[in-house]
Design an enzyme around this catalytic site. Structure first.
Site, mmCIF file in Angstrom:
data_model
loop_
_atom_site.group_PDB
_atom_site.id
_atom_site.type_symbol
_atom_site.label_atom_id
_atom_site.label_comp_id
_atom_site.label_asym_id
_atom_site.label_seq_id
_atom_site.Cartn_x
_atom_site.Cartn_y
_atom_site.Cartn_z
ATOM 1 N N CYS A 30 -1.647 1.644 -1.709
ATOM 2 C CA CYS A 30 -0.589 2.177 -2.569
ATOM 3 C C CYS A 30 -0.044 3.498 -1.998
ATOM 4 O O CYS A 30 1.150 3.746 -2.053
ATOM 5 C CB CYS A 30 -1.100 2.458 -3.973
ATOM 6 N N ASP A 31 -0.927 4.348 -1.475
ATOM 7 C CA ASP A 31 -0.536 5.728 -1.193
ATOM 8 C C ASP A 31 -0.580 6.127 0.280
ATOM 9 O O ASP A 31 -0.118 7.217 0.627
ATOM 10 C CB ASP A 31 -1.443 6.691 -1.993
ATOM 11 N N CYS B 282 -6.499 4.271 -3.639
ATOM 12 C CA CYS B 282 -5.832 3.078 -3.115
ATOM 13 C C CYS B 282 -4.983 3.413 -1.893
ATOM 14 O O CYS B 282 -3.858 3.893 -2.027
ATOM 15 C CB CYS B 282 -4.970 2.468 -4.222
#
Ligand code: NAP
Length: 307
Positions: free
Chosen positions: A136-137, A133
């Protein structure tokens, strides 16, 4: 006492089913699952959902879906279903807090999850440089070098998103032809930060001993040659597998594990319906998932009326 309807999953399919079912007075309960809101909460900008000409962020879109369902009385429970029992007409769902929900009808909209490469280091380094992701990261890899694996739209999308942070993004793809749409592929090719490494696969990710990603071992599929390459992260974007393990003892699944539906959203058990990515391996779009969620609610309404 049994609920009229319990919906498992809260992506576009589940929440659209909840909206229609709530407006049809079926008093639906939605078991939210993880991640709440489904895969769109792990994505960035959604440009292809009709009604949002400027685009909308995935998490924001899912908050709107949720609010609209709740406005008409859908009850949303935070939790996950751990086990189901579809043997008797009073379908039973066991939740992670050990509570049991009984329902006269169930809509399954559990979606699909990211596929992994199957390397041992992948699980050791997930969250430590290995990710599925970028939204997200990606932020953690500002001014660093990252690799995205895959040749579909997901890989292009992840790579483009990562160019906002990383200084260099390599797309590693196992062959020369792409599944990605021309528009997404074109955007990736035009981005000066993105470079393609084709006909290649990652066969090792280093270094679990250091608790971070610092290199990968790449194999060239044409020559079988092997080389080490430095990178700070590996983002895996190679497709999805349907979340159907809970249902495999009861429902007919196809060879890839997707729930088989007929006559709209019916499964092989009367009263159990399925919609969204858990039964759609072909279109897999938020809008098609939402459409099939609407169908599932209407199919359920008719089923309950006939009971
Ligand atoms: P996909 O189209 O199935 O592509 C998966 C890619 O990963 C393929 O290139 C495949 O290689 C590769 N792959 C699969 N297993 C692999 C493995 N073990 N090792 C190395 N590579 C592997 O999946 P997707 O990109 O997730 O897209 C799924 C659907 O969502 C598509 O319909 C897509 O259009 C849609 N989508 C749309 C958008 C958008 O419009 N913004 C964004 C994301 C996704 P091969 O080609 O060699 O099989």
């Amino acid at each position: 006492m049994s609920n009229e309807l319990t919906i498992i999953g809260s992506g576009p399919a589940g929440l659209t089913a909840a909206l229609y079912a709530a407006r049809g007075n079926l008093n639906p309960t939605v078991i939210e699952g993880f991640p709440p809101g489904g895969q769109l909460t792990l994505t960035t900008e959604v440009e292809n959902f009709p009604g949002f000409p400027e685009g909308i962020m995935g998490p924001e879109l899912m908050i709107k879906f949720r609010e609209q369902a709740e406005r008409f009385g859908a009850k949303i429970i935070t939790g996950e279903v751990k086990k189901v029992d579809f043997n008797s007409k009073d379908f039973k769902l066991l939740l992670d807090d050990e509570s049991i929900i009984k329902a006269k009808s169930v809509i399954i909209s559990t979606g699909a999850s990211a596929k992994m490469l199957g390397l041992k280091e992948e699980s050791e380094l997930i969250g430590k440089g290995v990710s599925t992701c970028a939204t997200c990261d990606g932020f953690f890899f500002r001014d660093q070098t990252v690799i995205v694996v895959g040749g579909g739209d997901s890989a292009m999308e992840e790579a483009l998103f990562l160019t906002k942070f990383a200084k260099k993004v390599y797309i590693v793809h196992r062959r020369e032809e792409f599944r990605a749409s021309q528009i997404m592929l074109g955007r990736a090719k035009d981005n000066p930060k993105i470079e393609f490494i084709l006909n290649s696969e990652i066969i090792e990710i280093h270094d679990p001993k250091q608790n971070k990603v610092n290199k990968v071992m790449l194999k060239n599929n044409l020559t079988d040659s092997i080389k080490l390459m430095e990178t700070d992260a590996v983002f895996i974007a190679i497709g999805h597998i349907p979340n159907t393990s809970l249902f495999k003892d009861y429902l007919n699944l196809n060879e890839n594990g997707y729930i088989i539906t007929t006559e709209g959203t019916k499964t092989n058990i009367p009263g159990i319906f399925a919609c969204g990515d858990v039964q759609d391996w072909e279109y897999r779009q938020a809008i098609t998932a939402a459409g099939s969620g609407c169908m599932a609610a209407i199919d359920t309404e008719r089923y309950l009326a006939d009971l």
